[in-house]
Design a protein around this motif. Structure first.
Motif, PDB file in Angstrom:
ATOM      1  N   LEU A 233       0.827  -1.214   0.000  1.00  0.00           N
ATOM      2  CA  LEU A 233       0.000   0.000   0.000  1.00  0.00           C
ATOM      3  C   LEU A 233       0.858   1.260   0.000  1.00  0.00           C
ATOM      4  N   TYR A 234       0.536   2.172  -0.929  1.00  0.00           N
ATOM      5  CA  TYR A 234       1.069   3.535  -0.881  1.00  0.00           C
ATOM      6  C   TYR A 234      -0.110   4.458  -0.631  1.00  0.00           C
ATOM      7  N   ALA A 235      -0.039   5.252   0.422  1.00  0.00           N
ATOM      8  CA  ALA A 235      -1.104   6.206   0.731  1.00  0.00           C
ATOM      9  C   ALA A 235      -0.473   7.582   0.907  1.00  0.00           C
ATOM     10  N   GLY A 236      -0.716   8.471  -0.036  1.00  0.00           N
ATOM     11  CA  GLY A 236      -0.123   9.804   0.045  1.00  0.00           C
ATOM     12  C   GLY A 236      -0.390  10.615  -1.207  1.00  0.00           C
ATOM     13  N   ARG A 237       0.209  11.774  -1.249  1.00  0.00           N
ATOM     14  CA  ARG A 237       0.040  12.703  -2.363  1.00  0.00           C
ATOM     15  C   ARG A 237       0.777  12.197  -3.600  1.00  0.00           C
ATOM     16  N   LEU A 238       0.164  12.383  -4.759  1.00  0.00           N
ATOM     17  CA  LEU A 238       0.790  12.016  -6.016  1.00  0.00           C
ATOM     18  C   LEU A 238       1.570  13.220  -6.540  1.00  0.00           C
ATOM     19  N   SER A 239       2.795  13.352  -6.078  1.00  0.00           N
ATOM     20  CA  SER A 239       3.645  14.468  -6.476  1.00  0.00           C
ATOM     21  C   SER A 239       5.089  13.973  -6.557  1.00  0.00           C
ATOM     22  N   HIS A 240       5.913  14.752  -7.261  1.00  0.00           N
ATOM     23  CA  HIS A 240       7.283  14.302  -7.532  1.00  0.00           C
ATOM     24  C   HIS A 240       8.055  13.995  -6.256  1.00  0.00           C
ATOM     25  N   GLU A 241       7.966  14.918  -5.271  1.00  0.00           N
ATOM     26  CA  GLU A 241       8.799  14.762  -4.075  1.00  0.00           C
ATOM     27  C   GLU A 241       8.420  13.540  -3.234  1.00  0.00           C
ATOM     28  N   LYS A 242       7.244  12.987  -3.491  1.00  0.00           N
ATOM     29  CA  LYS A 242       6.812  11.799  -2.748  1.00  0.00           C
ATOM     30  C   LYS A 242       7.376  10.504  -3.325  1.00  0.00           C
ATOM     31  N   GLY A 243       8.032  10.590  -4.489  1.00  0.00           N
ATOM     32  CA  GLY A 243       8.701   9.407  -5.046  1.00  0.00           C
ATOM     33  C   GLY A 243       7.789   8.399  -5.705  1.00  0.00           C
ATOM     34  N   VAL A 244       6.608   8.823  -6.126  1.00  0.00           N
ATOM     35  CA  VAL A 244       5.637   7.888  -6.704  1.00  0.00           C
ATOM     36  C   VAL A 244       6.146   7.282  -8.007  1.00  0.00           C
ATOM     37  N   LEU A 245       6.774   8.094  -8.852  1.00  0.00           N
ATOM     38  CA  LEU A 245       7.266   7.571 -10.133  1.00  0.00           C
ATOM     39  C   LEU A 245       8.407   6.580  -9.934  1.00  0.00           C
ATOM     40  N   THR A 246       9.249   6.823  -8.941  1.00  0.00           N
ATOM     41  CA  THR A 246      10.310   5.865  -8.624  1.00  0.00           C
ATOM     42  C   THR A 246       9.703   4.543  -8.159  1.00  0.00           C
ATOM     43  N   LEU A 247       8.625   4.631  -7.389  1.00  0.00           N
ATOM     44  CA  LEU A 247       7.919   3.427  -6.931  1.00  0.00           C
ATOM     45  C   LEU A 247       7.378   2.638  -8.120  1.00  0.00           C
ATOM     46  N   LEU A 248       6.800   3.344  -9.104  1.00  0.00           N
ATOM     47  CA  LEU A 248       6.261   2.655 -10.281  1.00  0.00           C
ATOM     48  C   LEU A 248       7.372   2.011 -11.095  1.00  0.00           C
ATOM     49  N   LYS A 249       8.523   2.692 -11.208  1.00  0.00           N
ATOM     50  CA  LYS A 249       9.664   2.094 -11.916  1.00  0.00           C
ATOM     51  C   LYS A 249      10.106   0.800 -11.229  1.00  0.00           C
ATOM     52  N   ALA A 250      10.071   0.816  -9.903  1.00  0.00           N
ATOM     53  CA  ALA A 250      10.453  -0.376  -9.142  1.00  0.00           C
ATOM     54  C   ALA A 250       9.448  -1.517  -9.341  1.00  0.00           C
ATOM     55  N   MET A 251       8.177  -1.157  -9.544  1.00  0.00           N
ATOM     56  CA  MET A 251       7.126  -2.172  -9.688  1.00  0.00           C
ATOM     57  C   MET A 251       7.098  -2.791 -11.078  1.00  0.00           C
ATOM     58  N   ALA A 252       7.716  -2.138 -12.065  1.00  0.00           N
ATOM     59  CA  ALA A 252       7.706  -2.659 -13.435  1.00  0.00           C
ATOM     60  C   ALA A 252       8.341  -4.045 -13.478  1.00  0.00           C
ATOM     61  N   GLY A 253       7.607  -5.013 -14.011  1.00  0.00           N
ATOM     62  CA  GLY A 253       8.104  -6.383 -14.120  1.00  0.00           C
ATOM     63  C   GLY A 253       7.847  -7.238 -12.899  1.00  0.00           C
ATOM     64  N   LEU A 254       7.305  -6.658 -11.837  1.00  0.00           N
ATOM     65  CA  LEU A 254       7.011  -7.424 -10.621  1.00  0.00           C
ATOM     66  C   LEU A 254       5.562  -7.902 -10.628  1.00  0.00           C
ATOM     67  N   ASP A 255       5.366  -9.131 -10.240  1.00  0.00           N
ATOM     68  CA  ASP A 255       4.010  -9.679 -10.133  1.00  0.00           C
ATOM     69  C   ASP A 255       3.545  -9.589  -8.684  1.00  0.00           C
ATOM     70  N   ILE A 256       3.627  -8.372  -8.147  1.00  0.00           N
ATOM     71  CA  ILE A 256       3.231  -8.105  -6.763  1.00  0.00           C
ATOM     72  C   ILE A 256       2.201  -6.983  -6.778  1.00  0.00           C
ATOM     73  N   PRO A 257       1.018  -7.199  -6.215  1.00  0.00           N
ATOM     74  CA  PRO A 257      -0.021  -6.158  -6.259  1.00  0.00           C
ATOM     75  C   PRO A 257       0.323  -4.941  -5.397  1.00  0.00           C
ATOM     76  N   LEU A 258       0.117  -3.758  -5.969  1.00  0.00           N
ATOM     77  CA  LEU A 258       0.315  -2.491  -5.266  1.00  0.00           C
ATOM     78  C   LEU A 258      -0.941  -1.644  -5.416  1.00  0.00           C
ATOM     79  N   LYS A 259      -1.459  -1.158  -4.312  1.00  0.00           N
ATOM     80  CA  LYS A 259      -2.593  -0.236  -4.331  1.00  0.00           C
ATOM     81  C   LYS A 259      -2.088   1.157  -3.990  1.00  0.00           C
ATOM     82  N   ILE A 260      -2.402   2.118  -4.855  1.00  0.00           N
ATOM     83  CA  ILE A 260      -1.990   3.508  -4.644  1.00  0.00           C
ATOM     84  C   ILE A 260      -3.215   4.330  -4.263  1.00  0.00           C
ATOM     85  N   VAL A 261      -3.157   4.917  -3.075  1.00  0.00           N
ATOM     86  CA  VAL A 261      -4.263   5.730  -2.565  1.00  0.00           C
ATOM     87  C   VAL A 261      -3.804   7.181  -2.477  1.00  0.00           C
ATOM     88  N   GLY A 262      -4.544   8.074  -3.103  1.00  0.00           N
ATOM     89  CA  GLY A 262      -4.194   9.488  -3.036  1.00  0.00           C
ATOM     90  C   GLY A 262      -4.425  10.180  -4.364  1.00  0.00           C
TER      91      GLY A 262
END
Length: 403
Positions: A233-262
């Motif tokens: 679970l990621y729960a927070g603001r969707l903005s650059h400083e929160k590292g959301v795009l880095t999180l998505l890059k890390a999730m690419a190719g992973l078969d692990i469910p991620l829920k993004i709230v915010g």
């Protein structure tokens, strides 16, 4: 004891407002009298003195000559000060507790408090007193060019929204408050993290006025669930400083469910990134609160806080702990002092998608250990971040300020 809270907004806009409202509830439960003073916003909660709230200062939305007037208002809000004097005389607080007042109510309200010889304290939710743009970021990278309160770097680097004009206005605000010693009218600065306390010391603020008092949550208000591990679970603001795009890059190719709230300014970019990179395991849920958010936390294996700015003391970590969930957090700002690496969670190198991916795989693979980590997290919360502990320390700060 009568306590008056000052903040630019009187509704649940972000973490700083959440802390403020929690403190108000805590004080009311302990039979203190509490009121607030803010700007006039349609979303505001009902408040006894709302008829005295000044119009919202919105420099960035103004044009032409209005821009000049707006720039003055975000530096010195005379209307806010005049109206506050009325409230102060009527409510007669024993102490005034300010939260985020810059760029809105401004330090003019501190002038009003000081003229009536009333004690004030200020909670530092970000780095505004030492960084004109408050985030200590330059083009998305951590920046300490203004260290020592040399605010002119904000204009040189166009730190505020990459705008020379906006950066110049907020730089003038910082110098105005520095030269006229506006922040020095505050008797104590409440530091939610030792990290921000250290940064304030480095910038020349008096050690005697800096009080470490971490944020809190009431453990009894959260239903613990140590067992479920259906997703991250990621729960927070969707903005650059929160590292959301880095999180998505890390999730690419992973078969692990991620829920993004915010929600936030990167929402469309996040959606596009998910589609363009065919990341089917990520679910974008939008803003959630109340029972919906509670259920999402309870069903998570762990929470992730991938920040790329010097986070002060994220409430999202405390909320995850309250639900009995460990946290995978970036090693930046005040986050490392909240996460016991290997015990209540795991740390990764901020901004490093490869390291984040490795740590996600690691935590997901040790599901049998997550229950133990979740229990350690809840224990840490109850011991160091509970409402009872916060109340005792907060009242102590108030009493010291009153002396």
């Amino acid at each position: 004891m009568n306590i008056l809270f000052l903040n630019n907004y009187y509704y649940l806009r972000g973490g700083s407002e959440k802390v403020m409202f929690q403190e108000q509830e805590l004080l009311l439960e302990n039979r203190h009298q509490v009121n607030g003073f803010s700007q006039l916003c349609p979303e505001n909660q009902t408040c006894k003195y709302e008829k005295y709230f000044p119009e919202k200062a919105d420099f960035e939305a103004l044009r032409g000559l209005g821009k000049v007037r707006g720039a003055i208002d975000v530096i010195r809000n005379k209307k806010a000060a005049d109206n506050l004097k009325i409230v102060l005389k009527e409510f007669n607080p024993d102490v005034v507790h300010a939260h985020n007042i810059y760029g809105g109510l401004t330090t003019s309200v501190l002038d009003a408090v000081n003229k009536l010889d009333m004690p004030s304290v200020l909670t530092l939710h970000d780095y505004k007193l030492i960084c004109s743009s408050y985030l200590m970021l330059n083009k998305g990278q951590v920046c300490e060019d203004c260290k020592g309160r040399n605010y002119w770097h904000c204009v040189k680097n166009r730190c505020h929204k990459n705008s020379t004009l906006a950066s110049a206005v907020y730089t003038m605000e910082s110098y105005y408050n520095k030269w006229f010693k506006k922040w020095e009218k505050v008797r104590y600065y409440i530091c939610p993290s030792k990290f921000i306390q250290g940064k304030m010391l480095e910038s020349g603020f008096s050690e005697e006025k800096l009080v470490y008092l971490p944020n809190f949550v009431d453990p009894d208000q959260y239903l613990v669930n140590y067992e479920d591990s259906e997703y991250i679970l990621y729960a927070g603001r969707l903005s650059h400083e929160k590292g959301v795009l880095t999180l998505l890059k890390a999730m690419a190719g992973l078969d692990i469910p991620l829920k993004i709230v915010g929600d936030g300014p990167l929402r469309e970019q996040v959606q596009s990134f998910i589609v363009d990179n065919n990341i089917s395991s990520v679910e974008l849920l939008g803003y959630k609160t109340g029972n919906e958010l509670s259920s999402l936390y309870q069903g998570a294996a762990f929470a992730v806080v991938p920040s790329e700015w010097c986070e002060n003391a994220p409430m999202s970590i405390l909320e995850a702990y309250a639900y009995g969930k460990p946290v995978l957090g970036a090693d930046i700002g005040g986050i490392p002092e909240m996460i016991d690496d290997g015990s209540t969670g795991i740390l990764f190198k901020s901004g490093d998608a490869v390291d984040l991916k490795d740590k996600i795989l690691n935590m997901w693979s040790i599901s049998q250990v997550l229950t133990k980590m979740g229990k350690a997290a809840r224990c840490k919360l109850e011991k160091h971040y509970s409402s009872d502990t916060h109340y005792e320390k907060l009242i102590d700060v108030y009493r010291r300020a009153m002396k």
